[in-house]
Write a protein that holds these residues in place. Structure first.
Motif, PDB file in Angstrom:
ATOM      1  N   SER A   1       0.892  -1.107  -0.031  1.00 38.29           N
ATOM      2  CA  SER A   1      -0.181   0.096   0.101  1.00 38.29           C
ATOM      3  C   SER A   1       0.821   1.132  -0.086  1.00 38.29           C
ATOM      4  CB  SER A   1      -0.843   0.002   1.138  1.00 38.29           C
ATOM      5  OG  SER A   1      -0.063  -0.043   2.309  1.00 38.29           O
ATOM      6  N   PRO A   2       0.271   2.112  -0.579  1.00 37.97           N
ATOM      7  CA  PRO A   2       1.179   3.513  -0.560  1.00 37.97           C
ATOM      8  C   PRO A   2       1.810   4.057   0.796  1.00 37.97           C
ATOM      9  CG  PRO A   2      -0.666   3.842  -1.909  1.00 37.97           C
ATOM     10  CD  PRO A   2      -1.007   2.611  -1.080  1.00 37.97           C
ATOM     11  N   ASP A   3       1.008   3.837   2.060  1.00 44.19           N
ATOM     12  CA  ASP A   3       1.616   4.067   3.089  1.00 44.19           C
ATOM     13  C   ASP A   3       2.708   2.975   3.673  1.00 44.19           C
ATOM     14  OD1 ASP A   3       0.020   2.280   3.942  1.00 44.19           O
ATOM     15  OD2 ASP A   3      -1.371   3.350   5.103  1.00 44.19           O
ATOM     16  N   GLY A   4       2.693   1.812   3.269  1.00 45.60           N
ATOM     17  CA  GLY A   4       3.625   0.945   3.319  1.00 45.60           C
ATOM     18  C   GLY A   4       3.103  -0.047   4.675  1.00 45.60           C
ATOM     19  N   LYS A   5       1.869   0.280   5.023  1.00 45.43           N
ATOM     20  CA  LYS A   5       1.603  -0.598   6.193  1.00 45.43           C
ATOM     21  C   LYS A   5       0.682  -1.946   5.781  1.00 45.43           C
ATOM     22  CE  LYS A   5       1.005   3.562   9.191  1.00 45.43           C
ATOM     23  NZ  LYS A   5       0.128   4.373   9.753  1.00 45.43           N
ATOM     24  N   ARG A   6       0.596  -2.188   4.609  1.00 40.24           N
ATOM     25  CA  ARG A   6      -0.260  -3.195   3.968  1.00 40.24           C
ATOM     26  C   ARG A   6       0.439  -3.709   2.741  1.00 40.24           C
ATOM     27  NH1 ARG A   6      -6.822  -2.150   5.030  1.00 40.24           N
ATOM     28  NH2 ARG A   6      -6.812  -1.192   6.947  1.00 40.24           N
ATOM     29  N   ILE A   7       0.341  -5.010   2.688  1.00 39.82           N
ATOM     30  CA  ILE A   7       0.537  -5.719   1.445  1.00 39.82           C
ATOM     31  C   ILE A   7      -0.774  -6.486   1.143  1.00 39.82           C
ATOM     32  CG2 ILE A   7       1.768  -7.851   0.704  1.00 39.82           C
ATOM     33  CD1 ILE A   7       4.027  -7.160   2.630  1.00 39.82           C
ATOM     34  N   ALA A   8      -0.920  -6.409  -0.115  1.00 40.51           N
ATOM     35  CA  ALA A   8      -2.045  -7.101  -0.909  1.00 40.51           C
ATOM     36  C   ALA A   8      -1.326  -8.237  -1.645  1.00 40.51           C
ATOM     37  CB  ALA A   8      -2.891  -6.251  -1.938  1.00 40.51           C
ATOM     38  N   SER A   9      -2.084  -9.482  -1.599  1.00 45.86           N
ATOM     39  CA  SER A   9      -1.457 -10.519  -2.452  1.00 45.86           C
ATOM     40  C   SER A   9      -2.532 -11.279  -3.188  1.00 45.86           C
ATOM     41  CB  SER A   9      -0.715 -11.752  -1.312  1.00 45.86           C
ATOM     42  OG  SER A   9      -1.784 -12.072  -0.657  1.00 45.86           O
ATOM     43  N   GLY A  10      -2.035 -11.730  -4.443  1.00 44.25           N
ATOM     44  CA  GLY A  10      -3.174 -12.373  -5.406  1.00 44.25           C
ATOM     45  C   GLY A  10      -2.432 -13.854  -5.380  1.00 44.25           C
ATOM     46  N   SER A  11      -3.593 -14.717  -5.489  1.00 44.59           N
ATOM     47  CA  SER A  11      -2.847 -16.213  -5.714  1.00 44.59           C
ATOM     48  C   SER A  11      -3.760 -16.862  -6.591  1.00 44.59           C
ATOM     49  CB  SER A  11      -3.268 -16.769  -4.142  1.00 44.59           C
ATOM     50  OG  SER A  11      -3.113 -18.202  -4.057  1.00 44.59           O
ATOM     51  N   ARG A  12      -3.139 -18.153  -6.778  1.00 43.68           N
ATOM     52  CA  ARG A  12      -3.891 -19.289  -7.680  1.00 43.68           C
ATOM     53  C   ARG A  12      -4.930 -19.751  -6.963  1.00 43.68           C
ATOM     54  NH1 ARG A  12       1.499 -21.219  -9.651  1.00 43.68           N
ATOM     55  NH2 ARG A  12       2.097 -20.429 -11.478  1.00 43.68           N
ATOM     56  N   ASP A  13      -5.170 -19.539  -5.346  1.00 40.70           N
ATOM     57  CA  ASP A  13      -6.413 -20.060  -4.949  1.00 40.70           C
ATOM     58  C   ASP A  13      -7.658 -19.198  -5.267  1.00 40.70           C
ATOM     59  OD1 ASP A  13      -6.096 -17.703  -3.420  1.00 40.70           O
ATOM     60  OD2 ASP A  13      -5.532 -18.969  -1.664  1.00 40.70           O
ATOM     61  N   LYS A  14      -7.352 -18.366  -6.099  1.00 39.29           N
ATOM     62  CA  LYS A  14      -8.617 -17.321  -6.646  1.00 39.29           C
ATOM     63  C   LYS A  14      -8.866 -16.183  -5.564  1.00 39.29           C
ATOM     64  CE  LYS A  14     -10.505 -21.145  -9.330  1.00 39.29           C
ATOM     65  NZ  LYS A  14     -11.464 -22.210  -9.521  1.00 39.29           N
ATOM     66  N   THR A  15      -7.876 -15.844  -4.542  1.00 37.02           N
ATOM     67  CA  THR A  15      -8.368 -14.955  -3.646  1.00 37.02           C
ATOM     68  C   THR A  15      -7.339 -13.756  -3.674  1.00 37.02           C
ATOM     69  OG1 THR A  15      -7.430 -15.795  -1.958  1.00 37.02           O
ATOM     70  CG2 THR A  15      -9.487 -16.559  -2.288  1.00 37.02           C
ATOM     71  N   ILE A  16      -7.580 -12.725  -3.113  1.00 39.42           N
ATOM     72  CA  ILE A  16      -6.784 -11.771  -2.755  1.00 39.42           C
ATOM     73  C   ILE A  16      -6.925 -11.512  -1.146  1.00 39.42           C
ATOM     74  CG2 ILE A  16      -6.287  -9.181  -2.664  1.00 39.42           C
ATOM     75  CD1 ILE A  16      -8.646 -10.317  -5.398  1.00 39.42           C
ATOM     76  N   ARG A  17      -5.682 -11.418  -0.375  1.00 51.30           N
ATOM     77  CA  ARG A  17      -5.657 -11.299   0.893  1.00 51.30           C
ATOM     78  C   ARG A  17      -4.705  -9.780   1.057  1.00 51.30           C
ATOM     79  NH1 ARG A  17      -6.085 -16.468   4.677  1.00 51.30           N
ATOM     80  NH2 ARG A  17      -7.059 -14.685   5.740  1.00 51.30           N
ATOM     81  N   MET A  18      -5.129  -9.331   2.403  1.00 46.39           N
ATOM     82  CA  MET A  18      -4.257  -8.442   2.808  1.00 46.39           C
ATOM     83  C   MET A  18      -3.720  -8.733   4.096  1.00 46.39           C
ATOM     84  SD  MET A  18      -6.688  -4.682   2.035  1.00 46.39           S
ATOM     85  CE  MET A  18      -8.282  -5.345   2.546  1.00 46.39           C
ATOM     86  N   TRP A  19      -2.560  -8.154   4.347  1.00 44.40           N
ATOM     87  CA  TRP A  19      -1.554  -8.279   5.323  1.00 44.40           C
ATOM     88  C   TRP A  19      -1.256  -7.193   6.154  1.00 44.40           C
ATOM     89  CZ3 TRP A  19      -1.197 -13.684   5.868  1.00 44.40           C
ATOM     90  CH2 TRP A  19      -1.300 -14.169   4.664  1.00 44.40           C
ATOM     91  N   ASP A  20      -1.002  -7.114   7.301  1.00 44.90           N
ATOM     92  CA  ASP A  20      -0.408  -5.923   8.348  1.00 44.90           C
ATOM     93  C   ASP A  20       1.005  -6.143   8.180  1.00 44.90           C
ATOM     94  OD1 ASP A  20       0.531  -4.917  10.880  1.00 44.90           O
ATOM     95  OD2 ASP A  20      -1.471  -4.160  10.940  1.00 44.90           O
ATOM     96  N   VAL A  21       1.701  -5.309   7.644  1.00 47.28           N
ATOM     97  CA  VAL A  21       3.236  -5.443   7.486  1.00 47.28           C
ATOM     98  C   VAL A  21       3.859  -5.398   8.832  1.00 47.28           C
ATOM     99  CG1 VAL A  21       5.123  -4.381   6.702  1.00 47.28           C
ATOM    100  CG2 VAL A  21       3.384  -4.304   5.267  1.00 47.28           C
TER     101      VAL A  21
END
Length: 1453
Positions: free
Chosen positions: A1061-1081
């Motif tokens: 994310s632009p503020d560097g606090k989150r990461i988004a991930s895309g996967s072959r499991d057909k979902t997107i997840r967000m993560w707290d860095v």
């Protein structure tokens, strides 16, 4: 051989049918005799209906004997129509060879239940068989279940039995099975949902049991056979309830076993210890195999089709029930096992936790140290009594607002009030928690985590409900979502508490929690708190202190349950008086006992500002410079009518410079009497004592990077140009009351408060002490730096004894006799930054231009020389890059030289970095003919080597090719400052590179267990995120290369894309499991639930510039946009692509999305409207893997399977320039540098390349050769040159005598160059390519003449010049010959048609009157070159394709 003439005559009753040809499966292909296991054979097939309509299936290479094509063609024909299928083999030397053929009616093909043998072209036995997969009027063939290529291959690969257990297929084979057939028959969702958990659990079992030799083979076999079960059911597209029940029973057993984590760990560490349990595992695996084989047999029955599937259920119900029963028995056996029972019992959470368990659970919530109550920060006793009483009154009132906000200006004592109130609440046992935002490192995400932890300290009864709220959800402890934190950490636990009275939470310095954008959510949460907590049994109150900032004022104005109180601003604040008394007049203080000193006088001058009181007290207490008493300083501060902060700053400066400080003051006489001896010394030593003050202070506030007293002493030698020798340390310590970092030589020097720097830069406020504007100081530093370089730079900056040694030799034993001084290094690195900060109107413009001309046109190589010795080559490139925009306005010749110097550095960075000497003897020698640097400096070094021929004419479009990865480079990313590159590779590593020199920065970052598919920098450039096929995301520290925390786990399949994310606090991930997840860095934990909605792999994710949205591109051919806060999809999917979406990117303004797809196009989308913008951007010849916007949003770059990068105008959609060609493999990732001047690309050829966007028309690299596979070679008429065409799409010229490459590769074709030939005079070359075009090239210039000659409908296999050089003949896969006018490029007449196969070779007769052609139809034909008419009958006799023909020189043969 079958013949097309044996057609069934159509009848009156026969009607056309709609057919879909979906693919073909070939078996029994011949093995290669030489290097058969290493080299691929390329095959292609054609399908012809009734000798007219024809389709070509794409080339496929194989090292085996089975190939499956998955391509779809629709047509409407009579069932009696004859469909001929022909198999071809492609040679790189011989061309295309026909191998075998077969013809049948469509009805015969559709009804075939077995594979059909092809009839060989050569009269020899053939075992090649083919299955065609046809649908007729929407119906599959009757034997569809057995002739599906996907099923056929899956069963063949996983055909295991219970015998021969020592040769069980490994996991690699099993993975091969489950990975086949993407894009073929799609799985029904219900079948997948039934079998996916079984496969996953068995995969876990295989990995766990690998240490047990008695169990592992059975487990692997079970996994493989279950894979086949899924493929069989997948092919049938049906679901059977009984089969699903059986799958659920199997899954229940596996899941039950997985819970015994401790037991599995024991088994892995000590195999053989639990023998009985291991035997039971063998029984489980063995029964799984039997069960799976039963399903395979049942499902593989030829009757097992869509028409009769349900009728078979009664025959198998009994067996299915029996299999399920056995699994139930196994489940019970495991449940009865004491060992497993104990393990499962221990793993369950007790209903009642003891205190140790409570602390361990709560301890998982991260806590920010030193952010709470501190007794040393309280008010002095007896101060602020009125305000404290008002707050106590609020705290004691039962009906008062839940939130009390104390708002006021900076340095008015708000924090001391907060700590004092907290102390009182603590004494009254009412304090719940206190959190201070006084340190910028404490972000909003830490607030409720700390509050929850502190509530447990001050209110122990809070522990149990808090632990209960989080015990079943480990991820919640690290979540940064404030609304979720507030609910789980505060609201939910408080619901469980009884009426325990009021609890108070103190939040100090809320304004310092970040920018207005950073603190918007926490403000919203606090304002909503009264509504969310009004029904709680416990009364919770908030005391908040903050500055009067616009966003905070707006948030609290009129908010429900909020009372705002402003700090009093009194001219005679009694609390400031108490503060001054405490610091200056208490026992042991500097003014204690002096009756003449009156603290009230100081308090009046403060005007109610605590900062004034603090600075004034510091000045009076200071001992720098010595010789002035505290009482004299006290009198000095009071000797002015200028009160407030500005007056104080002026008085402190006047203390050092009394004669100047008092010139505009009514207190001049008194200033002179009390001024220090230091000030007098400075004043007497120079006519302009304040000039040095302005120079030093200007440098401190303007310098690039932090400066200390020690570095200032060094820089003073060449950059500061002081009027007299000055002890920098003594000088700066004179201003200790106003500056920090002056007590130590190595501490960064900075103003204690920003208002001091602002004061010095405003003439109306600082008067005599005005230091000038920031731009003026930048100009001074620019001129000083350039002048220093002009005077100091020279040849051989390191005084090296020989050019035969690299730099490291001279550095390694202290052998280097001359090192570059620090002030020269500063100038080398930073003059460009200072020039970029100057105003548009330079005061010394002519001087600057002269110095710059001298630097670039006389001293440039010396500049690089010094940078090479000091190891700062990349900083020189950054310096030039920073200055370019100003240089454009300053001087055209300097700007052009700077541009060329930048290319010089980027192309030759490696030799320059390794050896200063090679700047002169290598880089300069090989600079292109047109290079400004080459032309300027080569004549100065005529004794160095001179290149006679082969020197490039232009700079290459590729600045640098970076090698280092051991496999394909899947992802590249620039750091935000453009100085670094990160790359992720199939070799499982991430690497960091210097973007200017291409040098590796440190060792590879190792930690992933599989391919690294994606890398991305955080906005501050300090971290890199990576996503991998090992299903994890990792975060890395850029400076150290160390992994930060553990792997982020949660995806069920490969992670294909990651984005910060632009503020560097989150990461988004895309996967072959057909979902997107967000993560707290920070916490390394997942945020919320996965974002689900795509029907295929999520191949790409990207944050919008404001961080509020995520775009995702998927294998389901759509793009979706998501709300980051809620996780909800915004609007409908964006549809328009005809194939998988591989890449998405937001424009810098966030209004558009670019997407790249397998349909070979890029599309632009309007984010707000959710609609496509304009037409697709078409130009690539294969799928588009990656897209990226330039930072200004004006350009889009795309990387493709066709090995090229293309640049597009983002507004018009037009292609800009020619494709950037140079990679020898698919371009999988592209990224713009932040300045938009370079593109980085990562490729399957294992390299990263850097491209110059401005010179995108230049061709290739200066050195190098072809990919090793040639399509065609020919000699020039004089025998001195050889021309070659190659699969890397280029033509190269070679010296026939020496074998050396001549000039650059000729680029312009988009596919393999199959044929090249010289014109009779040797001045031109014609080339024919698989891209269906002919090109004419100027041999001397190495450039294309005119546009491609287009007209053929297939590959151009052969080209030939007429003897007079005016015409070119071409033969093509489309079975025709065409004639072309060389001068105009126009086609001459109609195509020469008559061959029944591809035209593989053409040639003119020596007199130019005839053309001969050789074909895949095994014949040669003669043609009249003037009329295009065929001459006589075809010449037959060959048994295979005719690939080459030529005339004798007499024209009779």
């Amino acid at each position: 051989m079958s013949s097309d003439s044996n057609k069934d005559p159509p009848t009156q009753q026969q009607a056309t049918a709609k057919y879909v040809l979906r693919g073909a499966l070939l078996q029994g292909l011949p093995a290669r005799k030489v290097f058969g296991s290493l080299l691929k054979t390329t095959y292609l097939i054609t399908a012809v209906i009734d000798g007219k309509e024809e389709w070509n299936f794409e080339d496929i290479g194989t090292t085996g004997n089975v190939i499956a094509w998955y391509e779809e063609q629709e047509f409407e024909k009579l069932p009696s129509s004859r469909l001929r299928v022909t198999l071809y083999r492609r040679h790189h030397v011989k061309g295309v060879e026909e191998v075998a053929t077969v013809v049948k009616s469509l009805s015969e093909w559709w009804q075939a239940t077995e594979a059909t043998f092809l009839e060989p072209i050569k009269k020899s036995p053939s075992a090649i068989q083919i299955n065609l997969f046809l649908m007729q009027d929407g119906k599959a063939a009757p034997a569809w279940g057995t002739n599906d290529p996907l099923l056929h291959e899956a069963c063949k690969l996983a055909g295991v039995t219970l015998e021969g257990m020592r040769k069980v297929p490994g996991l690699a084979t099993a993975n091969q099975v489950t990975g086949r057939g993407d894009g073929a028959t799609k799985a029904a969702k219900d079948i997948w949902s039934a079998w996916k958990p079984v496969l996953k659990s068995l995969g876990w079992l295989v990995a766990t049991m690998d240490v047990l030799p008695e169990v592992s083979p059975y487990a692997k076999t079970a996994w493989t056979v279950i894979s086949v079960v899924y493929k069989v059911l997948d092919a049938q597209q049906k679901k059977d309830d009984k089969i699903e029940e059986l799958a659920n029973a199997m899954q229940a057993v596996f899941e039950h076993l997985r819970k015994a984590e401790t037991l599995w760990k024991e088994i892995q560490e000590q195999p053989g210890r639990h023998t009985q349990f291991e035997k039971e595992l063998c029984a489980l695996a063995n029964h799984t195999i039997k069960c799976a084989c039963f399903i395979v047999t049942y499902a593989g029955d030829k009757s097992f089709t869509g028409r009769v599937f349900k009728n078979l259920l009664s025959d198998v119900n009994g067996k299915t029930d029996e299999q399920k029963k056995q699994f139930d028995q196994l489940m019970q056996a495991f449940r009865d096992g004491a060992l497993l029972r104990i393990e499962l019992g221990v793993s369950k959470t007790n209903a009642k936790m003891n205190d140790r368990e409570l602390n361990e659970t709560i301890g998982q919530i991260r806590y920010q140290d030193d952010a709470g109550y501190r007794s040393d920060k309280c008010c002095l006793d007896g101060t602020r009594t009125a305000l404290l009483d008002r707050i106590h009154e609020w705290a004691g009132a039962r009906d008062a607002e839940p939130i009390f906000v104390l708002m006021g200006a900076a340095r008015t004592g708000k924090s001391t009030i907060a700590h004092t109130i907290a102390r009182q609440f603590l004494a009254d046992k009412k304090l719940g928690a206190m959190f201070c935002f006084a340190d910028r490192k404490r972000g909003p995400e830490s607030l409720f985590r700390n509050v929850a932890r502190e509530l447990c300290v001050w209110r122990p009864s809070y522990k149990t409900p808090l632990a209960k709220s989080i015990v079943d959800d480990a991820n919640i402890c690290g979540i940064t979502d404030l609304s979720m934190q507030f609910k789980r950490f505060i609201v939910d636990p408080m619901k469980e508490l009884g009426d325990t009275g009021a609890v108070f939470i103190v939040i100090d310095a809320l304004d310092e929690s970040g920018s207005p954008n950073d603190r918007s959510q926490v403000l919203s949460m606090i304002c909503d708190a009264p509504k969310k907590m009004k029904d709680l049994p416990i009364s919770c109150r908030f005391l908040i202190t903050c500055r009067d900032e616009p966003d905070i004022r707006k948030a609290f104005h009129g908010a429900f349950g909020v009372s705002v109180k402003r700090m009093p601003m009194l001219k005679e604040d009694p609390d400031i008086l108490a503060y001054i008394k405490h610091r200056l007049f208490s026992v042991g203080s500097c003014l204690h006992g002096l009756r003449e000193a009156d603290p009230m006088a100081l308090a009046k001058n403060s005007e109610g500002v605590f900062l004034w009181a603090s600075l004034a007290s510091g000045f009076i207490m200071s001992e720098d410079p010595p010789g002035v008493s505290a009482f004299d300083r006290y009198l000095y501060i009071l000797s002015t009518t200028d009160t407030g902060l500005d007056g104080l700053y002026y008085k402190v400066l006047s203390f050092v410079y009394p004669q100047h400080g008092g010139q505009n003051s009514r207190d001049h006489g008194q200033d002179a009497n009390v001024g220090p001896r230091l000030g007098w010394n400075i004043a007497r030593s120079t006519a302009e004592p304040l000039k040095d003050f302005r120079t030093i202070m200007g440098f401190v506030f303007t310098a690039q990077g932090e400066v200390s007293i020690r570095s200032l002493r060094t820089l003073n030698k060449g950059l500061l140009s002081l009027e007299q020798p000055v002890d920098i340390g003594l000088f700066l310590r004179s201003f200790a009351p106003l500056l920090s970092g002056v007590d130590q030589d190595d501490e960064p020097v900075a103003p204690l408060h920003t208002s001091f720097a602002e004061f010095l830069r405003e003439h109306s406020r600082s008067r005599d002490f005005y230091i000038g504007s920031a731009s003026a100081h930048h100009e001074n530093l620019t001129i000083a730096s350039l002048a220093l370089l002009t005077g100091c730079l020279h040849f051989n900056m390191g005084d090296l004894g020989t050019s035969y040694r690299l730099n490291r030799y001279w550095h390694s034993g202290g052998i280097l006799t001359a090192e570059v001084e620090e002030d020269v290094l500063y100038a080398c690195r930073h003059w460009g930054y200072h020039l970029s900060k100057c105003s548009d109107d330079l005061e010394n413009e002519h001087e600057a231009a002269d110095l710059l001309r001298d630097l670039f046109m006389e001293k440039f190589l010396f500049w690089l020389d010094g940078a090479s010795i000091a190891g700062i080559v990349s900083d020189v490139a950054s310096c030039i890059n920073a200055a370019l925009q100003r240089l454009r306005k300053l001087d055209d010749s300097v700007y052009n030289a700077a541009l060329d110097s930048l290319r010089f550095i980027r192309v030759f960075a490696e030799p320059i970095r390794l050896s200063a000497a090679h700047i002169y003897i290598s880089a300069l020698t090989w600079a292109p003919v047109t290079s400004d640097i080459g032309k300027l400096y080569r004549k100065k070094y005529e004794s160095t080597a001179q290149i006679v021929s082969g020197i490039p004419s232009e700079w290459p479009v590729v600045n640098r090719t970076i090698h280092g990865h051991q496999s394909s480079v899947y992802s590249v990313a620039f750091s935000p400052d453009g100085k670094r590159l990160a790359s992720g590779s199939r070799d499982k590593t991430i690497r960091l590179w210097d973007a200017e020199t291409g040098a590796a920065l440190g060792e590879p970052l190792v930690g992933h267990g599989d391919c690294v598919n994606s890398v991305n920098f955080s906005l501050d450039g300090k971290r890199v995120a990576s996503g991998s096929d090992d299903q994890t995301i990792r975060v890395w520290d850029v400076k150290t290369g160390a992994a930060i925390g553990g792997s982020l786990t949660g995806h069920d399949d490969s992670v294909i894309s990651v984005a910060f994310s632009p503020d560097g606090k989150r990461i988004a991930s895309g996967s072959r499991d057909k979902t997107i997840r967000m993560w707290d860095v920070e916490m390394g934990a997942a945020i919320g639930v996965p974002l689900a909605g795509h029907g295929g792999w999520v191949n790409s994710v990207a944050f919008s510039p404001d961080g509020k949205r995520i775009a995702s591109g998927s294998g389901d051919r759509t793009i979706r946009v998501w709300d980051v806060e809620t996780g909800a999809a915004i609007g409908e999917p964006l549809e328009g692509h005809d194939s998988l979406v591989w890449s998405v990117a937001f424009s810098p303004d966030g209004k558009r999305i670019a997407s790249g797809s397998g349909d070979r196009t890029i599309r632009m989308w309007d984010v707000e409207m959710g609609a496509a913008i304009g037409e697709p951007l078409a130009g690539h010849d294969d799928r588009v893997w990656s897209v990226a916007f330039s930072l200004d949003g004006k350009r889009v770059a795309s990387g493709s399977e066709d090995d090229t990068i293309r640049i597009w105008d983002a507004e018009t959609g037009a292609a800009i320039g020619e494709p950037l060609a140079g990679h020898n493999g698919s371009v999988l990732s592209v990224a713009f540098s932040p300045d938009g001047k370079r593109i980085a690309s990562g490729s399957r050829d294992k390299t990263i390349r850097l491209w110059d966007v401005e010179t995108g028309a230049a061709l290739g690299e200066p050195l190098g050769g072809h990919n090793p596979l040639f399509g065609s070679v020919t000699f020039s008429p004089d025998g001195k040159r050889i021309a070659s065409g190659c699969v890397d799409h280029t033509i190269r010229m070679w010296d026939a005598e020496t074998g050396a490459a001549i000039g650059e590769p000729l680029r312009g074709h988009d596919k393999t160059v199959d044929s090249v030939t010289f014109s009779p005079d040797g001045k031109r070359v014609a080339s024919g390519s698989s891209d269906k075009t002919i090109r004419i090239w100027d041999v001397e210039m190495g450039a294309a003449i005119g546009v491609p000659l287009a007209g053929h409908g297939g590959w151009v296999n052969s080209v030939a010049f007429s003897p007079d050089g005016k015409r070119v003949a071409s033969g093509s896969w489309d079975k025709t010959i065409r004639m072309w006018d060389v001068e105009t490029g126009a086609v001459i007449g109609a195509p020469l048609a008559g061959h029944k196969g591809s035209v593989n070779s053409v040639t003119f007769s020596p007199d130019g009157k005839r053309v001969a052609s050789g074909s895949g139809d095994r014949t040669i034909r003669m043609w009249d070159a003037e009329t295009g008419a065929a001459i006589g009958e075809p010449l037959g006799g060959h048994d295979v394709s005719v690939n080459s023909i030529t005339f004798s020189q007499t024209t009779s043969r």
